[in-house]
Design a protein around this motif. Structure first.
Motif, short mmCIF file in Angstrom:
data_model
loop_
_atom_site.label_atom_id
_atom_site.label_comp_id
_atom_site.label_asym_id
_atom_site.label_seq_id
_atom_site.Cartn_x
_atom_site.Cartn_y
_atom_site.Cartn_z
N LEU A 1 5.02 7.54 -3.34
CA LEU A 1 4.42 6.22 -3.34
C LEU A 1 4.83 5.36 -2.22
O LEU A 1 4.23 4.54 -1.87
N SER A 2 5.96 5.62 -1.79
CA SER A 2 6.65 4.65 -0.61
C SER A 2 6.06 5.00 0.58
O SER A 2 6.01 3.97 1.50
N GLU A 3 5.20 5.82 0.64
CA GLU A 3 4.29 6.30 1.90
C GLU A 3 3.29 5.44 1.90
O GLU A 3 2.49 5.39 2.87
N LYS A 4 2.75 4.91 0.69
CA LYS A 4 1.36 4.51 0.61
C LYS A 4 1.57 2.84 0.86
O LYS A 4 2.66 2.26 0.41
N ASP A 5 0.43 2.22 1.17
CA ASP A 5 0.43 0.74 0.94
C ASP A 5 -0.03 0.34 -0.34
O ASP A 5 -0.50 1.12 -1.29
N MET A 6 -0.02 -1.07 -0.53
CA MET A 6 -0.23 -1.41 -2.02
C MET A 6 -1.58 -0.98 -2.46
O MET A 6 -2.14 -0.38 -3.55
N ASP A 7 -2.82 -1.10 -1.53
CA ASP A 7 -4.14 -0.48 -1.90
C ASP A 7 -4.27 0.77 -2.36
O ASP A 7 -4.77 1.33 -3.17
N GLY A 8 -3.19 1.90 -1.37
CA GLY A 8 -3.39 3.27 -1.76
C GLY A 8 -2.59 3.27 -3.21
O GLY A 8 -3.04 4.09 -3.68
N ILE A 9 -1.65 2.54 -3.49
CA ILE A 9 -0.69 2.99 -4.58
C ILE A 9 -1.94 2.47 -5.92
O ILE A 9 -2.03 3.33 -6.68
N ALA B 1 -5.18 2.67 -5.89
CA ALA B 1 -6.32 3.43 -5.84
C ALA B 1 -5.82 4.94 -6.16
O ALA B 1 -6.75 5.64 -6.28
N MET B 2 -4.80 5.25 -6.28
CA MET B 2 -4.15 6.57 -6.24
C MET B 2 -4.73 7.37 -7.56
O MET B 2 -4.73 6.84 -8.39
N SER B 3 -5.38 8.50 -7.14
CA SER B 3 -5.87 9.37 -8.11
C SER B 3 -4.84 10.44 -8.61
O SER B 3 -3.91 10.76 -7.98
N VAL B 4 -5.08 11.19 -9.92
CA VAL B 4 -4.30 12.00 -10.35
C VAL B 4 -4.51 13.45 -9.38
O VAL B 4 -3.60 13.98 -9.00
N GLY B 5 -5.72 13.35 -8.66
CA GLY B 5 -6.19 14.43 -7.89
C GLY B 5 -5.06 14.41 -6.38
O GLY B 5 -4.51 15.52 -5.98
N GLU B 6 -4.81 13.13 -6.09
CA GLU B 6 -3.74 13.19 -4.91
C GLU B 6 -2.42 13.60 -5.35
O GLU B 6 -1.83 14.38 -4.48
N LEU B 7 -1.84 13.38 -6.41
CA LEU B 7 -0.60 13.67 -6.96
C LEU B 7 -0.62 15.30 -7.30
O LEU B 7 0.28 15.87 -6.53
N VAL B 8 -1.88 15.99 -7.56
CA VAL B 8 -2.00 17.32 -7.81
C VAL B 8 -1.75 17.95 -6.43
O VAL B 8 -1.16 19.12 -6.18
N THR B 9 -2.68 17.36 -5.48
CA THR B 9 -2.53 17.77 -4.23
C THR B 9 -1.25 17.84 -3.58
O THR B 9 -0.79 18.72 -2.81
N HIS B 10 -0.52 16.70 -3.63
CA HIS B 10 0.80 16.53 -3.13
C HIS B 10 1.92 17.72 -3.65
O HIS B 10 2.33 18.39 -2.89
N ALA C 1 10.36 1.37 -9.07
CA ALA C 1 9.26 1.34 -9.86
C ALA C 1 7.83 0.93 -9.20
O ALA C 1 8.02 0.06 -8.32
N ALA C 2 6.94 1.93 -9.39
CA ALA C 2 5.62 1.62 -8.69
C ALA C 2 4.95 0.19 -9.15
O ALA C 2 4.83 0.10 -10.42
N PRO C 3 4.38 -0.69 -8.63
CA PRO C 3 3.93 -1.83 -9.26
C PRO C 3 2.65 -1.46 -9.83
O PRO C 3 1.90 -0.65 -9.47
N THR C 4 2.41 -2.42 -10.87
CA THR C 4 0.99 -2.35 -11.49
C THR C 4 0.13 -3.41 -11.16
O THR C 4 0.41 -4.23 -10.33
#
Length: 127
Positions: free
Chosen positions: A65-73, A75-84, A118-121
């Protein structure tokens, strides 16, 4: 492999937010953590811990998550985490390291501290 990872993440999400919440909507690769699941920061921390126990230190959700900007966090999908996770576990297999099994992980002692970031909501960002 991606369907196995998706199923494991779905199981972790059920453990974190409860199955009655997730029964209303199927978790897919396109499911977003913010808009669809409305995960709070503490739930991201719980997910990070479960991922760490299941896949080892290589799957660092907070680092990812720290590699992403706020918009990326947001908008992140479950698929992005699965790919990672797929990339990390594939790289681990390519180096000859066996992936961590749930039984081996739960039996192994750990000295790792719980994640503190913690990731912001969306609610936290809105103010």
């Amino acid at each position: 492999m991606a369907t196995d990872i998706l199923a494991e993440i779905t199981g972790m999400l059920v453990e974190i937010v409860g199955d009655e919440f997730l029964l209303a909507e199927e978790v897919t690769m396109r499911t977003s953590f913010n808009d669809d699941l409305a995960l709070e920061s503490i739930e991201f921390v719980a997910l990070a811990e479960l991922l760490h126990h299941r896949y080892g230190a290589g799957v660092d959700l907070m680092g990812f998550l720290s590699e992403k900007d706020m918009d990326g966090i947001l908008a992140m999908s479950v698929g992005e985490l699965v790919t990672h996770i797929g990339r990390i576990t594939h790289a681990s297999l390519a180096r000859g390291a066996a992936p961590t099994s749930p039984a081996a992980t739960s039996a192994a002692p750990t000295n790792a501290a719980a994640p503190t970031a913690a990731a912001p909501t969306a609610a936290a960002l809105a103010g």
